[in-house]
Design an enzyme around this catalytic site. Structure first.
Site, PDB file in Angstrom:
ATOM      1  N   LYS A 137      -5.993   2.129  11.570  1.00  0.00           N
ATOM      2  CA  LYS A 137      -5.806   0.994  12.948  1.00  0.00           C
ATOM      3  C   LYS A 137      -6.544  -0.099  13.698  1.00  0.00           C
ATOM      4  O   LYS A 137      -6.694  -1.043  14.637  1.00  0.00           O
ATOM      5  CB  LYS A 137      -4.791   1.178  13.604  1.00  0.00           C
ATOM      6  N   TYR A 192      -3.504   6.432   8.839  1.00  0.00           N
ATOM      7  CA  TYR A 192      -3.219   5.259   8.969  1.00  0.00           C
ATOM      8  C   TYR A 192      -3.877   4.932  10.803  1.00  0.00           C
ATOM      9  O   TYR A 192      -4.080   3.371  11.342  1.00  0.00           O
ATOM     10  CB  TYR A 192      -1.990   5.519   9.341  1.00  0.00           C
TER      11      TYR A 192
END
Ligand code: NAD
Length: 298
Positions: free
Chosen positions: A170, A166
């Site tokens: 991001k 993640y």
């Protein structure tokens, strides 16, 4: 009547069946935008697609007197992303705003994370945002207008345990945002990213209960709408937003230390100077950063 409105404009909001995307879609529609409410409708890890959530949000917008159409395509595939944008063109005739918000989690510590878990998260966040933006880009260029808002995260900007996939995704969105801002500049296409913190199904297990009423998605969406508005000329920036607070996040480079005789030992002996933060530079382009490196040699 509030002065910042989106009458005549068309917005695509991905992952708008729940949480932040739902709130962005409702606000944009309330201010006059016609909205494509995209959502695959899966669980938090992306499994179990359903057309329900997107349809529910589109229905609510129409009930409130706005205009919206539901779309259940998967933004992580080229065909799905193309179909999301095509829905805007076919239904409303144009696309002015893309809010790349769809996201999933597959949290695991690094040693336990599988390649599939890594790839699945990058596919939705990074590939999905790239694909939807790429599909909208020719339309925006042709009309010499566009606004792109991507969704980064503090987990990407600063790192987080159990979120290697993640966090990578991001921070990838920061690079995507900055390069789209540069490529879109001449066609009046602005691209920015938000790094939100809000109480949604994605985070409800992380925050103390007393923050539920303060960290609402409704305290994120006004920034998204402002960045999506034609009056906002800012581009290539990242903003931290949560609980009513909005702040610019920027990449800075320290003054640095240089020598014509760079050795391992010289670096060790000058490590404090290398680590110095002030006076810092804030290059906004690759060229700006390269210029600073070259000037240090003069
Ligand atoms: P959420 O789970 O409520 O919303 C994400 C939505 O994306 C879901 O409705 C889901 O069905 C949809 N989605 C997932 N994969 C999709 C795909 N392939 N195609 C289309 N839709 C898909 O979570 P949220 O908290 O509202 O998250 C929204 C965005 O904000 C995500 O990108 C998330 O990573 C980011 N974010 C959230 C927080 C927070 O504090 N809630 C913090 C940082 C970043």
């Amino acid at each position: 009547m509030p002065d910042l409105r989106f009458d005549g404009q068309v917005a695509v909001v991905t992952g708008a069946g729940h949480g932040l995307g739902r709130s962005h879609a409702l606000l944009l529609a309330e201010r006059g935008a016609k909205v494509v409410v995209n959502d695959l409708g899966g669980a938090l890890d992306g499994t179990g697609p359903s057309s329900g959530p997107a349809a529910d949000v589109a229905e609510l917008i129409v009930k409130n007197g706005g205009e919206a159409v539901a779309n259940g395509d998967n933004v992580a595939t080229p065909e799905g992303a193309q179909a999301v944008v095509q829905t805007a063109i076919d239904t409303f005739g144009r696309v002015d705003i893309v809010v790349n918000n769809a996201g999933i989690l597959r949290d695991k510590s690094l040693g336990k994370m599988t390649v599939e878990e890594f790839d699945a998260v990058l596919a939705v966040h990074v590939r999905g945002s790239f694909l939807v933006t790429r599909a909208a880009f020719p339309h925006m260029k042709e009309q010499a207008y566009g606004r792109v808002v991507n969704t980064s995260s503090p987990a990407g900007l600063f790192g987080n345990f159990g979120q290697v996939n993640y966090s990578t995704a991001k921070m990838g969105l920061v690079g995507l945002t900055k390069s789209v801002a540069i490529e879109g500049a001449r066609a009046n296409i602005r691209a920015n990213a938000i790094a939100p913190i809000a109480w949604t199904r994605m985070t409800e297990a992380l925050f103390p209960a007393e923050f539920q009423e303060k960290l609402t998605p409704e305290r994120i969406s006004p920034l998204v709408a402002y960045l999506a508005h034609e009056s906002c000329e800012t581009t290539g920036e990242v903003f931290s937003v949560g609980g009513g607070r909005v702040a610019r996040v920027f990449v800075a480079e320290g003054p640095g230390w240089r020598t014509d005789d760079l050795t391992i030992e010289a670096i060790r002996d000058n490590w404090d100077a290398v680590m110095t933060e002030e006076p810092h530079l804030q290059p906004t382009t690759l060229g700006g950063q390269a210029t600073a490196s070259m000037q240090a040699m003069l």
